[in-house]
Design an enzyme around this catalytic site. Sequence first.
Site, PDB file in Angstrom:
ATOM      1  N   LYS A  36     -39.559 -25.414-112.538  1.00 26.17           N
ATOM      2  CA  LYS A  36     -39.395 -26.296-113.706  1.00 26.17           C
ATOM      3  C   LYS A  36     -37.934 -26.619-114.012  1.00 26.17           C
ATOM      4  O   LYS A  36     -37.626 -27.740-114.420  1.00 26.17           O
ATOM      5  CB  LYS A  36     -40.129 -25.759-114.940  1.00 26.17           C
ATOM      6  CG  LYS A  36     -39.779 -24.344-115.328  1.00 26.17           C
ATOM      7  CD  LYS A  36     -40.735 -23.819-116.389  1.00 26.17           C
ATOM      8  CE  LYS A  36     -40.324 -22.429-116.859  1.00 26.17           C
ATOM      9  NZ  LYS A  36     -40.259 -21.394-115.786  1.00 26.17           N
ATOM     10  N   ARG A 114     -42.655 -20.330-125.215  1.00 26.25           N
ATOM     11  CA  ARG A 114     -43.216 -19.376-124.275  1.00 26.25           C
ATOM     12  C   ARG A 114     -44.304 -18.523-124.917  1.00 26.25           C
ATOM     13  O   ARG A 114     -44.854 -17.632-124.266  1.00 26.25           O
ATOM     14  CB  ARG A 114     -42.103 -18.454-123.786  1.00 26.25           C
ATOM     15  CG  ARG A 114     -41.722 -18.649-122.329  1.00 26.25           C
ATOM     16  CD  ARG A 114     -40.524 -17.774-122.096  1.00 26.25           C
ATOM     17  NE  ARG A 114     -40.343 -17.413-120.729  1.00 26.25           N
ATOM     18  CZ  ARG A 114     -39.422 -17.964-119.947  1.00 26.25           C
ATOM     19  NH1 ARG A 114     -38.660 -18.939-120.380  1.00 26.25           N
ATOM     20  NH2 ARG A 114     -39.269 -17.536-118.726  1.00 26.25           N
ATOM     21  N   ARG A 148     -34.554 -17.258-104.631  1.00 27.94           N
ATOM     22  CA  ARG A 148     -33.825 -18.118-105.563  1.00 27.94           C
ATOM     23  C   ARG A 148     -32.357 -17.716-105.679  1.00 27.94           C
ATOM     24  O   ARG A 148     -31.997 -16.544-105.735  1.00 27.94           O
ATOM     25  CB  ARG A 148     -34.495 -18.018-106.933  1.00 27.94           C
ATOM     26  CG  ARG A 148     -33.880 -18.928-107.950  1.00 27.94           C
ATOM     27  CD  ARG A 148     -34.838 -19.227-109.044  1.00 27.94           C
ATOM     28  NE  ARG A 148     -34.953 -18.115-109.983  1.00 27.94           N
ATOM     29  CZ  ARG A 148     -35.631 -18.221-111.126  1.00 27.94           C
ATOM     30  NH1 ARG A 148     -36.262 -19.324-111.417  1.00 27.94           N
ATOM     31  NH2 ARG A 148     -35.716 -17.194-111.934  1.00 27.94           N
ATOM     32  N   ARG A 192     -29.917 -14.017-109.466  1.00 29.54           N
ATOM     33  CA  ARG A 192     -30.043 -13.515-110.832  1.00 29.54           C
ATOM     34  C   ARG A 192     -30.462 -12.057-110.841  1.00 29.54           C
ATOM     35  O   ARG A 192     -31.241 -11.629-110.000  1.00 29.54           O
ATOM     36  CB  ARG A 192     -31.077 -14.368-111.588  1.00 29.54           C
ATOM     37  CG  ARG A 192     -30.459 -15.527-112.295  1.00 29.54           C
ATOM     38  CD  ARG A 192     -31.471 -16.477-112.815  1.00 29.54           C
ATOM     39  NE  ARG A 192     -32.564 -15.838-113.567  1.00 29.54           N
ATOM     40  CZ  ARG A 192     -33.561 -16.506-114.127  1.00 29.54           C
ATOM     41  NH1 ARG A 192     -33.597 -17.821-114.029  1.00 29.54           N
ATOM     42  NH2 ARG A 192     -34.522 -15.895-114.783  1.00 29.54           N
ATOM     43  N   ARG A 203     -42.214 -10.103-115.197  1.00 29.06           N
ATOM     44  CA  ARG A 203     -42.115 -11.443-115.795  1.00 29.06           C
ATOM     45  C   ARG A 203     -43.423 -12.216-115.627  1.00 29.06           C
ATOM     46  O   ARG A 203     -43.854 -12.940-116.503  1.00 29.06           O
ATOM     47  CB  ARG A 203     -40.935 -12.203-115.185  1.00 29.06           C
ATOM     48  CG  ARG A 203     -39.612 -11.740-115.801  1.00 29.06           C
ATOM     49  CD  ARG A 203     -38.443 -11.995-114.917  1.00 29.06           C
ATOM     50  NE  ARG A 203     -38.231 -13.387-114.612  1.00 29.06           N
ATOM     51  CZ  ARG A 203     -37.670 -13.818-113.481  1.00 29.06           C
ATOM     52  NH1 ARG A 203     -37.304 -12.958-112.550  1.00 29.06           N
ATOM     53  NH2 ARG A 203     -37.473 -15.092-113.286  1.00 29.06           N
TER      54      ARG A 203
HETATM   55  P1  ADP Z   1     -37.779 -17.732-115.656  1.00 30.08           P
HETATM   56  O1  ADP Z   1     -38.571 -18.928-116.116  1.00 30.08           O
HETATM   57  O2  ADP Z   1     -37.399 -17.806-114.237  1.00 30.08           O
HETATM   58  O3  ADP Z   1     -38.436 -16.415-116.009  1.00 30.08           O
HETATM   59  P2  ADP Z   1     -35.716 -18.129-117.725  1.00 30.08           P
HETATM   60  O4  ADP Z   1     -34.305 -18.383-117.369  1.00 30.08           O
HETATM   61  O5  ADP Z   1     -36.487 -19.233-118.352  1.00 30.08           O
HETATM   62  O6  ADP Z   1     -36.380 -17.620-116.396  1.00 30.08           O
HETATM   63  O7  ADP Z   1     -35.790 -16.859-118.700  1.00 30.08           O
HETATM   64  C1  ADP Z   1     -35.145 -15.643-118.402  1.00 30.08           C
HETATM   65  C2  ADP Z   1     -35.471 -14.618-119.478  1.00 30.08           C
HETATM   66  O8  ADP Z   1     -34.975 -15.068-120.753  1.00 30.08           O
HETATM   67  C3  ADP Z   1     -36.963 -14.370-119.725  1.00 30.08           C
HETATM   68  O9  ADP Z   1     -37.486 -13.420-118.812  1.00 30.08           O
HETATM   69  C4  ADP Z   1     -36.933 -13.839-121.163  1.00 30.08           C
HETATM   70  O10 ADP Z   1     -36.482 -12.507-121.213  1.00 30.08           O
HETATM   71  C5  ADP Z   1     -35.859 -14.707-121.810  1.00 30.08           C
HETATM   72  N1  ADP Z   1     -36.405 -15.943-122.421  1.00 30.08           N
HETATM   73  C6  ADP Z   1     -36.118 -17.229-122.041  1.00 30.08           C
HETATM   74  N2  ADP Z   1     -36.776 -18.120-122.795  1.00 30.08           N
HETATM   75  C7  ADP Z   1     -37.506 -17.401-123.674  1.00 30.08           C
HETATM   76  C8  ADP Z   1     -38.420 -17.744-124.723  1.00 30.08           C
HETATM   77  N3  ADP Z   1     -38.699 -19.034-125.008  1.00 30.08           N
HETATM   78  N4  ADP Z   1     -38.990 -16.733-125.415  1.00 30.08           N
HETATM   79  C9  ADP Z   1     -38.719 -15.444-125.149  1.00 30.08           C
HETATM   80  N5  ADP Z   1     -37.882 -15.050-124.185  1.00 30.08           N
HETATM   81  C10 ADP Z   1     -37.271 -16.001-123.446  1.00 30.08           C
END
Ligand code: ADP
Length: 252
Positions: A36, A114, A148, A192, A203
């Site tokens: 995404k 989320r 990644r 990462r 996750r």
């Molecule tokens: P990915 O989609 O690859 O898991 P992201 O960069 O979107 O990675 O998110 C990394 C981390 O940041 C998540 O595992 C979570 O801990 C936190 N995070 C990001 N966006 C949110 C959200 N909307 N609500 C809660 N935690 C979030």
Amino acid sequence: MFTSTLMKRCFWPFSKKAPFYKKPILVLMGAPGVGKGTYGKRLSKEWQMPIFSTGEYLRNMLKTDKSDLANQIRALVKAGNLVGDEIIMKIMERRLFNEENPTAKGIILDGFPRTVKQAELLDKLGKVKAAMNFFLREDILIEKLAGRRECEKCHIPYNISTIKRDGYDMDPLLPKKDVAICDACGGKLIQREDDTEKIIRNRLREYKSKTAPLEDYYKKKGIYVEFEPKRGVTDYPEIRSKLDSFIKSLGK
Ligand code: ADP
């Protein structure tokens, strides 16, 4: 805790009624690793809509913020758990109502909402025009996440894995000049911290239990569209046109 840099940056005074974001909001959903961010960055460029990733925001913030609150958030992100809704909502309010580019046509949200709670609260802040969900088989997601990489400076996503089986046809997404250096800015490619197998599995568990219910939330609103990107970046034009016609079909 409330004196931390994060809270100072994100605090919206309770005495003021929160304003309403008037431009269209496009939500990009999908499990970690589905792509995404990659598709979102391309759409953002073509549609002149800025993209905001809560995950990227948190990672940048955590690089410098050493407050207690930041340490608590760091532990959650590191373990692959979701950060609390209250904190995430403050970050989102702050972003929506401090428009960086007044001529932007709207905003693309990557990785937010989320949880159903976040989606409900977002509906009070602005109008979600469409929610596009990307989905892939779990074994494919795990392989993609392990491959990644991203630029440590400008965060452009890359991927070193090749996945060719069962109808999946994904080539690696590598820089053209030097495999270890970002084409766009010359930054170093990094992996990462949360892209390790144990954290990836957590996750994905978090995704299934807390984020997947959002599909029904947006389906009921009639603004849900989905796509299985079996060919990686090659799928981008099809994704763009599917989204484009879906948005047109919704009308004003
Ligand atoms: P990915 O989609 O690859 O898991 P992201 O960069 O979107 O990675 O998110 C990394 C981390 O940041 C998540 O595992 C979570 O801990 C936190 N995070 C990001 N966006 C949110 C959200 N909307 N609500 C809660 N935690 C979030």
